[in-house]
Design a protein around this motif. Sequence first.
Motif, mmCIF file in Angstrom:
data_model
loop_
_atom_site.group_PDB
_atom_site.id
_atom_site.type_symbol
_atom_site.label_atom_id
_atom_site.label_comp_id
_atom_site.label_asym_id
_atom_site.label_seq_id
_atom_site.Cartn_x
_atom_site.Cartn_y
_atom_site.Cartn_z
ATOM 1 N N THR A 146 93.812 -11.352 49.086
ATOM 2 C CA THR A 146 94.121 -11.916 50.387
ATOM 3 C C THR A 146 93.154 -11.309 51.384
ATOM 4 O OG1 THR A 146 96.445 -12.168 49.809
ATOM 5 C CG2 THR A 146 95.892 -12.215 52.163
ATOM 6 N N ILE A 147 92.359 -12.144 52.039
ATOM 7 C CA ILE A 147 91.346 -11.656 52.979
ATOM 8 C C ILE A 147 92.033 -11.182 54.258
ATOM 9 C CG2 ILE A 147 89.350 -12.320 54.378
ATOM 10 C CD1 ILE A 147 88.508 -14.132 52.056
ATOM 11 N N THR A 148 91.726 -9.939 54.668
ATOM 12 C CA THR A 148 92.328 -9.348 55.858
ATOM 13 C C THR A 148 91.329 -9.140 56.989
ATOM 14 O OG1 THR A 148 92.017 -7.126 54.960
ATOM 15 C CG2 THR A 148 94.133 -8.198 54.523
ATOM 16 N N GLY A 149 90.041 -9.290 56.713
ATOM 17 C CA GLY A 149 89.026 -9.157 57.750
ATOM 18 C C GLY A 149 87.729 -9.794 57.308
ATOM 19 N N VAL A 150 87.003 -10.423 58.259
ATOM 20 C CA VAL A 150 85.739 -11.100 57.952
ATOM 21 C C VAL A 150 84.760 -10.827 59.081
ATOM 22 C CG1 VAL A 150 84.595 -13.313 57.554
ATOM 23 C CG2 VAL A 150 86.921 -12.974 56.747
ATOM 24 N N SER A 151 83.498 -10.565 58.728
ATOM 25 C CA SER A 151 82.445 -10.494 59.746
ATOM 26 C C SER A 151 81.209 -11.194 59.208
ATOM 27 C CB SER A 151 82.123 -9.042 60.102
ATOM 28 O OG SER A 151 81.530 -8.387 59.004
ATOM 29 N N GLY A 152 80.341 -11.624 60.111
ATOM 30 C CA GLY A 152 79.083 -12.234 59.712
ATOM 31 C C GLY A 152 79.044 -13.736 59.801
ATOM 32 N N THR B 265 87.062 -7.720 54.043
ATOM 33 C CA THR B 265 88.012 -6.765 53.477
ATOM 34 C C THR B 265 89.215 -7.567 53.015
ATOM 35 O OG1 THR B 265 89.057 -6.381 55.613
ATOM 36 C CG2 THR B 265 87.305 -4.864 54.967
ATOM 37 N N GLY B 266 89.948 -6.995 52.081
ATOM 38 C CA GLY B 266 91.125 -7.695 51.593
ATOM 39 C C GLY B 266 91.998 -6.803 50.740
#
Length: 117
Positions: free
Chosen positions: A44-50, A65-66
């Motif tokens: 489960t994806i908990t953070g995304v950047s880019g 992050t996940g």
Amino acid sequence: MGTWFTVAIIILLVATLVMMLARRSGRGFAQGAPGAGYATGTLTITGVSGAGARDKNEQAYFTFTGTIVGPQTAPTEVYGTLALGPADQEPKIGDDKPVIYKPGKTATSWRFGTLEG
């Protein structure tokens, strides 16, 4: 020392080199079927950047992050990088992705995918 000794040393060196290369490439010997020792879970994806920028090949790179959960692991926090093509959907917080992992080594052995079977 005779010729047989020289031949034996050469055979030993070649066998050692072959085993080292097989181990380094991840193929090894006597590992069993592909997927042996792996379990299926969900990331489960908990953070995304880019998000946004694409390179000259139209690929976008994301760091995320996940949390991986599965039947043979406690929830495990992980991070990684994705390279997606123009037709691929950008990851979002809350997305669930299938992963496989080695129980007991989830944080270091996981990868996207499912076990065939």
